[in-house]
Scaffold this motif. Structure first.
Motif, PDB file in Angstrom:
ATOM      1  N   THR A   1       0.831  -1.195   0.000  1.00  0.00           N
ATOM      2  CA  THR A   1       0.000   0.000   0.000  1.00  0.00           C
ATOM      3  C   THR A   1       0.870   1.251   0.000  1.00  0.00           C
TER       4      THR A   1
ATOM      5  N   SER B   1       2.513   4.350   1.194  1.00  0.00           N
ATOM      6  CA  SER B   1       2.975   4.740   2.538  1.00  0.00           C
ATOM      7  C   SER B   1       3.201   3.538   3.455  1.00  0.00           C
ATOM      8  N   GLU B   2       2.938   2.324   2.993  1.00  0.00           N
ATOM      9  CA  GLU B   2       3.178   1.136   3.798  1.00  0.00           C
ATOM     10  C   GLU B   2       4.614   0.650   3.593  1.00  0.00           C
TER      11      GLU B   2
ATOM     12  N   GLU C   1      -3.871   3.770  -0.889  1.00  0.00           N
ATOM     13  CA  GLU C   1      -4.051   3.693   0.559  1.00  0.00           C
ATOM     14  C   GLU C   1      -5.533   3.691   0.911  1.00  0.00           C
TER      15      GLU C   1
ATOM     16  N   SER D   1      -7.769   6.821  -4.023  1.00  0.00           N
ATOM     17  CA  SER D   1      -7.713   6.381  -2.632  1.00  0.00           C
ATOM     18  C   SER D   1      -9.085   6.513  -1.961  1.00  0.00           C
TER      19      SER D   1
END
Length: 401
Positions: free
Chosen positions: A70, A72-73, A161, A258
């Motif tokens: 994802t 920002s993961e 996200e 998103s």
């Protein structure tokens, strides 16, 4: 992947110095400069041969801790590198990463554990290649270097996200979400629920065969009809709504994608069957509470991009209006808003990344609850739910955090 030159900066300096000594030796007649020049050139040539001559081959296998990464993961990549050579060199390794993925994918080789690993973070959605693995060796004098690539690339899928949204605390639509789904599941396979007579347009999958055999005419399950998909999310990706600066990502479109993923996942958690389509009517995903459905939708959204033209909402909805109808779009003006009709949906919610003056009022007159979709997706969702949208009033609640 750009290829590095064979000589390092020190090696280039040594070669230039050697050539300079040869020229100076001829000009001033100093034999010592001739010896020094020949020595520098010979050492440089030997360094190049030392790093370029050894034959090496190897295999690379990568394992990523998450199937879908994802935005920002963070995920861990484990690399198993098997090098076949007469002598294992001391070297530096790096895994080539695309700009859409960030991480420190470099280190010393060989490692103490025998495995190479590093962390990556998703930056931009899409399917991107990781690799090949590059091994950089330098001679003991630091004059020459060699970079050799090993193995194939491995694809990593970066999906949009998904944010946690505030709940719908009342039923929306004719049956509502969670309560409706629960009753439908209890009724499936039961014979104590009254079937009804088949009418043109009913799906053949709804036929109640036992009741049909008993009554001598086609009968359909009433509970299956009630459990049909009752939430629709539409992502308007028509080209006219978005800016497309070359290959650069459009932040507004990324936010809309998103938002689409977040709303779809949220509604299925509320108990609704959810269909997700684009503004041309192309099905992007169907969510019925299965993890595979969710992953399939996220992969489809990872690959979506602005294109084509939008169809009328009424044509997209069809003859049966859903309960929650969520329409996510880009820049719209008053004329665009006037053409967006909610098609009789019980809870029409409209999100636009850029509302021209007057567009919000026109859309509200059409029956939409409208919110300006900025960077904060959860805030935009709450803006259309000041009293928790529904057919019945709900007690006021504070914002979800």
């Amino acid at each position: 992947m750009p290829r590095r030159r064979s000589l390092t900066a020190r090696g280039i300096g040594a070669l230039v110095a050697g050539l300079g000594c040869l020229i100076a030796a001829n000009l001033v007649g100093a034999p010592i400069l001739l010896y020094i020049g020949v020595l520098l050139i010979a050492v440089t040539a030997f360094a190049v041969l030392a790093v370029r001559a050894p034959r090496r081959s190897g295999s690379v296998a990568r394992q990523i801790s998450t199937d879908l990464l994802t935005v920002s993961e963070t995920s861990r990549v484990t690399v198993r590198f098997s090098l076949r050579a007469l002598r294992v060199p001391r070297a530096l390794w790096r895994d080539v990463l695309p700009e859409a993925v960030s991480g420190d994918s470099a280190g010393e080789y060989p490692s103490e554990t025998g495995q190479l690993s590093y962390l990556i973070t998703g930056v931009r959605r899409g399917v991107w290649p990781i690799g090949p693995l590059v091994l950089r060796t330098v001679d003991p004098f630091g004059l020459a270097q060699r970079e050799q690539a090993f193995g194939e690339t491995r694809s990593v899928t970066v999906v949009p996200e998904v944010f946690t949204l505030a709940p719908l605390t009342v039923k929306v639509g004719a049956a509502g979400g969670t309560a409706h789904t629960s009753s439908s599941r209890l009724g499936q396979g039961s014979d104590n629920l009254s079937p009804r007579r088949y009418v043109s347009g009913d799906s053949m999958r709804r036929i109640h065969w036992r009741a049909t055999a008993h009554r001598g005419q086609l009968m359909v399950r009433q509970e299956e009809e009630e459990s049909s998909p009752d939430a629709l999310v539409i992502l308007d990706r028509s080209a006219s709504r978005w800016e497309r600066p070359g290959d650069e990502a459009d932040p507004a479109f990324e936010t809309a994608v998103s938002m689409c993923a977040s709303v779809a996942v949220h509604l299925v958690q509320e108990g609704y069957g959810v269909d997700v389509i684009d503004s041309a009517g192309t099905l992007l995903g169907t969510l019925r509470g299965h993890e595979d459905d969710r992953d399939g939708l996220l992969v489809a959204l990872a690959l979506t991009a602005p294109r084509g033209e939008a169809r009328d909402v009424v044509a997209l909805v069809g003859g049966t209006p859903p309960g929650p109808l969520v329409y996510i779009t880009g820049r719209i003006d008053e004329e665009d808003a006037a053409r967006l009709r909610p098609a009789g949906a019980a809870a029409p919610l409209l999100f636009a990344t850029a509302l021209e003056p007057g567009a919000k009022d026109v859309a509200a007159q059409q029956g939409w609850r409208v919110a300006d979709l900025g960077e904060d997706i959860t805030e935009a969702w709450e803006d259309v739910l000041p009293d928790r949208v529904g057919l019945a009033p709900a007690e006021p609640q504070g914002r979800a955090r």
